[in-house]
Scaffold this active site. Structure first.
Site, PDB file in Angstrom:
ATOM      1  CB  CYS A 414      -0.945   0.002   1.186  1.00 30.10           C
ATOM      2  SG  CYS A 414      -0.110  -0.195   2.744  1.00 30.10           S
ATOM      3  CG  HIS A 457      -3.842   1.113   4.477  1.00 27.03           C
ATOM      4  ND1 HIS A 457      -3.482   0.204   3.504  1.00 27.03           N
ATOM      5  CD2 HIS A 457      -4.710   1.971   3.895  1.00 27.03           C
ATOM      6  CE1 HIS A 457      -4.102   0.509   2.377  1.00 27.03           C
ATOM      7  NE2 HIS A 457      -4.854   1.588   2.576  1.00 27.03           N
ATOM      8  CG  ASP A 472      -6.594   3.119   0.142  1.00 29.83           C
ATOM      9  OD1 ASP A 472      -5.455   2.969  -0.355  1.00 29.83           O
ATOM     10  OD2 ASP A 472      -7.028   2.441   1.080  1.00 29.83           O
TER      11      ASP A 472
END
Lengths: 668, 305
Positions: A414, A457, A472
């Site tokens: 991520c 994250h 995101d």
């Protein structure tokens, strides 16, 4: 001079020795290695004395020499340790030296006292339920050692029973004190720096988070007052990073300076909020850092929580131990405040050099698209078309990492996606920044969830006219990550929790149940014992008393004290009344107590007349005479057939003589 | 009346020097109407003491030397056929006197011992279907060698129990023994005058029965015997007969102290004499038993409410 062995087969000493060892071992982290070695030496010496392998203690001279040496060493190392750690080391060092010396009753009692203090100090460092139970056990064992010391010939079951009874009696008082006593803040600042920090860090190179995501340590727990938000909305903001150097992101130095300044002026950022909100309490595990976790847009009324202009929450003191705080998150409020000019300026900065291919592509993007949304669309499309992969095992990208990620590897975690996207946005003229934190959380029951390190994250925020927008990029390539968490998202490559021990057992059902049970227990412990703060206390009092007012509080405390006093009185009143009924006895015992205060003790078995005679050499004439009359009255009352009249007269005389005795003894 | 008691003690004390306490205990035993056992090595004054007691009380006295071949008949007496009257005629043995000194009682065979002890308890002798009453008062003063001496038959516990008191004289101290040696030879054989005659003795014995024992004292006695029963130190504890004996002896002691009520010190004074021979240690190694009653004494608080 050789000193004889006081510890041979002395169970109290052995028990104390073992307790000191166990206690020091649990303090492995804050203690210095040489102090632990010293403890070990002391334990070995004491045990060999206990077994009578060694018949004599170390001489005082040796011990003094050693103590001086130790003091010098500690003074040398102690400077860097800070007050708390230095004192802890000093205390353990001193008690191990005392243990080597241990000979008299006084030494023993001192050592016991210090052990109790050390137990309290140890709770500063280890607070989870297992340690707390262990320390409670050590505490009971210390009491047992005391009992054994006082009554060495008694058998263990009797001692255990006695100590157990005492502990049970003390338990309600302890609970009451926990509930009622005012909660003080920590009296000293915990030292920072020592020990490895866990969890996020304030500087992120994209590979770091992937590493972090492979451990299953607990990050924090949340207890919701209402319903929990859905999985894909659980973006726990921890840090906002605005400084990018081409490969790493970190909190911008200017932002940091600004935060310091605001904090110094005791000003906190309080965003305008409206709409529905989630209320919850978070218990964060110790990170030795200051940042806290919360859903957007968070507000907290707790005094130890401070809010920064980038919407993050921070603690005023580093998290050395579990920290509980309450948050209200208004999830429909836009992030349109902050310091607009500054935000824009900081978040457009890009490094001059590095990542040439990315820069080239970004300029193309800027040329082809007019709005930020379009640029984002283009990036998303690019990633989806080029079949980017989501992986926990990204390749190494030492030079020009963004170039390498976007055009060669096309696989990453991520943080790679977030980093590349934010960089692209900045290059295209859209203010953007990296936010790190946690996404997701494992629900246990319907109210509370645990968030683990593998939920770490990173995502992007870009500045639109309506304020900061969350973006995101991971969702483009791994939608499973958002909906079901990391485990599902990387299932195919078997890399989930690759570094955690026992990770393979996660598929066994009973082990999972056991894990759940442990987590539950730990949760209740953190929530209700460690997290029992002033707020909880007030809530409890409110639940008991209604609106808090001074007179109510006073009344409550007085009632409490009165109830305790009444209970004690009820316990003592019967023997007291009985003793009081037999007046001659009562007066005579009082006289005995008076004499005992002047070190004149009646042997347990001696009759009153003999005792009175034996006083002749021990006391002055006046008190002796008074006591003799008192004794005569007592024997007459106790052993002679008398009429009520005579009795009355003698009792009166006894009272009279008792007063005289008191006076004449006091004169002495 | 009290003066006579003191005088008696003083008189006997002239013969057995430095043993005031033991003499007083012996006197107490006589006043309580119990039998006395004196245990000691030969030559410590056992016989002298018994003689002196008999003389002071003005009672007739006989002495039976116990040996292993002494038969009950030698002691109790026999029925002899009288040819002239054509009938059996009872010839009373030496036991028919007011004070019987049963010397070295543990040298006799158990048969003879039990005959004596039966007489002590019943105060009568049954022979061939005839019952002969023993004279009144009837005191037996038994003497006994310590058990480890050769040729002794130890008295069983049940029979030791019949003696109200057991006292030990022990060696006199330096001054006492010197005073004894300095005594002119002529004085030693002299008989003591009767000081407590029958009338006075009966009066004193009546007084003994009237001594007041308060609840506190009875509780103390009960605590003592209960402790002996509950403690693990004693193999043989104190029986109810022992507690009765303790009370009786303490009362007599109080009379010698000219008091008409009991105080704990009375109990403590007589307890070693009354209880020592009734107690047995549960530890095998302590054969002498010495100090068992003192241990008992030191474990019980006389004042506990």
């Amino acid at each position: 001079m050789l000193r004889l062995n006081p510890s041979a087969h002395n169970n109290a000493h052995l028990l104390l020795t073992l307790i000191l060892m166990a206690l020091s071992l649990t303090l492995f982290e804050p203690l210095q290695l040489w102090v632990l070695l010293l403890v070990l030496c002391a334990v070995i010496i004491r045990v060999s004395l206990y077994l009578n392998w060694q018949k004599h203690q170390l001489s005082i001279r040796t011990l003094n020499l050693m103590a001086i040496l130790c003091a010098i060493v500690l003074a040398y190392f102690g400077w860097q340790l800070g007050l708390l750690l230095g004192m802890l080391n000093l205390l353990v060092m001193a008690s191990s030296l005392k243990l080597m010396l241990l000979a008299s009753r006084r030494d023993y009692f001192q050592l016991i006292g210090v052990q109790f203090f050390l137990l309290g100090a140890a709770l500063v460092f280890n607070q989870n339920i297992a340690f707390s139970l262990f320390y409670a056990l050590l505490c009971v064992l210390l009491l047992l050692s005391l009992a054994c010391h006082i009554n060495p010939s008694a058998r263990w079951p009797i001692l255990i029973k006695r100590v157990g009874k005492l502990c049970l009696q003390a338990l309600p008082i302890a609970v009451l004190m926990l509930l009622v006593l005012p909660k003080l803040g920590p009296l000293w600042q915990m030292p920072t720096g020592k020990g490895t920090q866990t969890g996020l860090s304030d500087k992120v190179s994209p590979g770091d988070l992937a590493q972090l995501a492979r451990t299953d340590d607990l990050a924090f727990r949340v207890t919701f007052e209402g319903n929990a938000p859905p999985m894909s909305q659980r973006y726990w903001r921890a840090l906002v990073m605005e400084d990018f150097d081409g490969s790493n992101w970190q909190v911008h130095p200017y932002r940091r300076k600004l935060q310091e300044r605001y904090k110094g002026a005791n000003q906190t950022f309080s965003p305008q909020v409206s709409g529905p909100a989630h209320s919850y309490q978070i218990i964060a595990e110790p990170t030795k850092q200051r940042w806290l976790f919360a859903l957007d847009v968070a507000t907290s009324q707790d005094s130890h929580v401070w809010q920064s202009h980038d919407y993050t929450l921070q603690s005023r003191i580093p998290l050395q131990s579990n920290l509980a705080y309450r948050v209200r998150s208004y999830y429909q409020t836009a992030l349109h405040e902050g310091i607009p000019n500054l935000d824009k300026r900081l978040n457009l900065q890009t490094p001059e050099q590095a990542n040439p291919r990315t820069r080239e592509w970004a300029s193309q993007l800027k040329a082809q698209n007019t709005s930020a949304e379009q640029i984002i669309q283009a990036i998303a499309k690019f990633m989806q078309q080029q079949e980017f992969r989501y992986t926990l095992k990204p390749g190494r990208m030492p030079v020009d990492p963004v170039d390498r990620f976007l055009f060669e590897e096309k696989a990453g975690f991520c943080s790679h996606y977030a980093s590349a996207t934010a960089y692209l946005l900045r290059l295209s003229g859209v203010p953007a920044r990296l936010v790190t934190g946690y996404l997701g959380g494992e629900m246990r029951g319907d109210r509370y969830m645990s968030v683990y390190q593998y939920d770490a994250h990173a995502w992007v925020e870009w500045l639109s006219d309506e304020g900061w927008q969350r973006l995101d990029p991971t969702a483009w390539v791994a939608p499973l990550r958002l909906q079901f968490g990391l485990e599902q998202a990387v299932e195919f490559e078997q890399s989930f929790l690759a570094d955690a021990p026992l990770a393979n057992l996660r598929n066994i059902e009973w082990f999972n149940n056991l894990r759940g049970l442990m987590a539950d227990m730990d949760y209740w412990w953190s929530r209700w014992v460690l997290g029992f703060d002033q707020q909880n206390q007030q809530d409890l009092l409110k639940a008991l008393l209604g609106e808090l007012k001074l007179w109510k509080l006073l009344l409550f405390s007085f009632t409490l004290v009165a109830v305790i006093a009444l209970l004690l009185a009820a316990y003592h009143i019967r023997p007291w009344l009985q003793a009081r009924q037999n007046l001659p006895h009562w007066y005579y015992q009082k006289a005995l107590k008076l004499l005992a205060r002047y070190d004149i003790q009646r042997p347990y078995w001696q009759g009153p007349q003999d005792f009175s005679m034996s006083l002749a050499t021990k006391s002055d004439k006046q008190s002796l005479q008074h006591f003799a009359i008192l004794t005569r009255c007592f024997t007459h009352l106790n052993y002679r057939p008398l009429t009520a009249q005579q009795k009355k007269r003698l009792v009166r005389q006894m009272r009279h003589q008792l007063r005289k005795l008191k006076r004449s003894l006091a004169k002495k | 009346m009290q003066a006579q008691v003191q005088q008696a003690i003083g008189q006997i004390g002239k013969l057995i020097i430095g043993k005031q306490q033991e003499i007083r205990l012996a006197l107490t035993c006589m006043l309580a109407g119990g039998h006395l056992l004196i245990e000691d090595l030969p030559g410590m004054g056992k016989t002298t003491l018994s003689h002196a007691l008999a003389q002071v009380f003005g009672l007739n006295f006989s002495r039976i030397q116990f040996t292993s071949d002494l038969l009950p008949a030698d002691m109790l007496g026999v029925n002899i056929f009288d040819n002239q009257k054509q009938a059996f005629h009872f010839h009373p043995g030496p036991i028919f006197s007011q004070i019987v000194l049963a010397d070295e009682i543990n040298r006799a065979s158990p048969k003879t011992q039990s005959a004596l002890l039966e007489a002590m308890e019943e105060r009568q002798v049954s022979l061939d279907g005839q019952t002969h009453m023993l004279p009144s008062p009837f005191f037996v003063i038994g003497t006994q060698n310590p058990l480890h001496q050769a040729g002794t038959y130890p008295l069983p516990e049940s029979q030791l129990d019949r003696f109200l008191m057991r006292i030990q004289l022990g060696y006199p101290n330096w001054q006492a023994e010197k005073a004894m040696l300095q005594q002119p030879q002529s004085q030693r054989g002299q008989a003591l005058p009767t000081i407590i005659n029958d009338e006075l003795r009966l009066k004193l014995q009546q007084q003994v029965l009237e001594v007041h024992a308060s609840d506190a004292i009875l509780d103390y006695i009960l605590r003592l015997v209960t402790f002996s029963r509950e403690s693990e130190r004693f193999a043989n504890a104190l029986s109810p007969r022992a507690s009765k004996a303790l009370l009786l002896a303490a009362r007599a002691w109080a009379v010698t102290d000219h008091r008409d009520y009991l105080i704990p010190e009375d109990i403590q004074a007589v307890l070693p004499a009354v209880a020592e021979h009734r107690l047995r240690s549960s530890q095998a190694d302590s054969q002498t038993n010495s100090g068992l009653s003192l241990q008992l004494l030191e474990c019980v608080d006389p004042l506990a409410a």
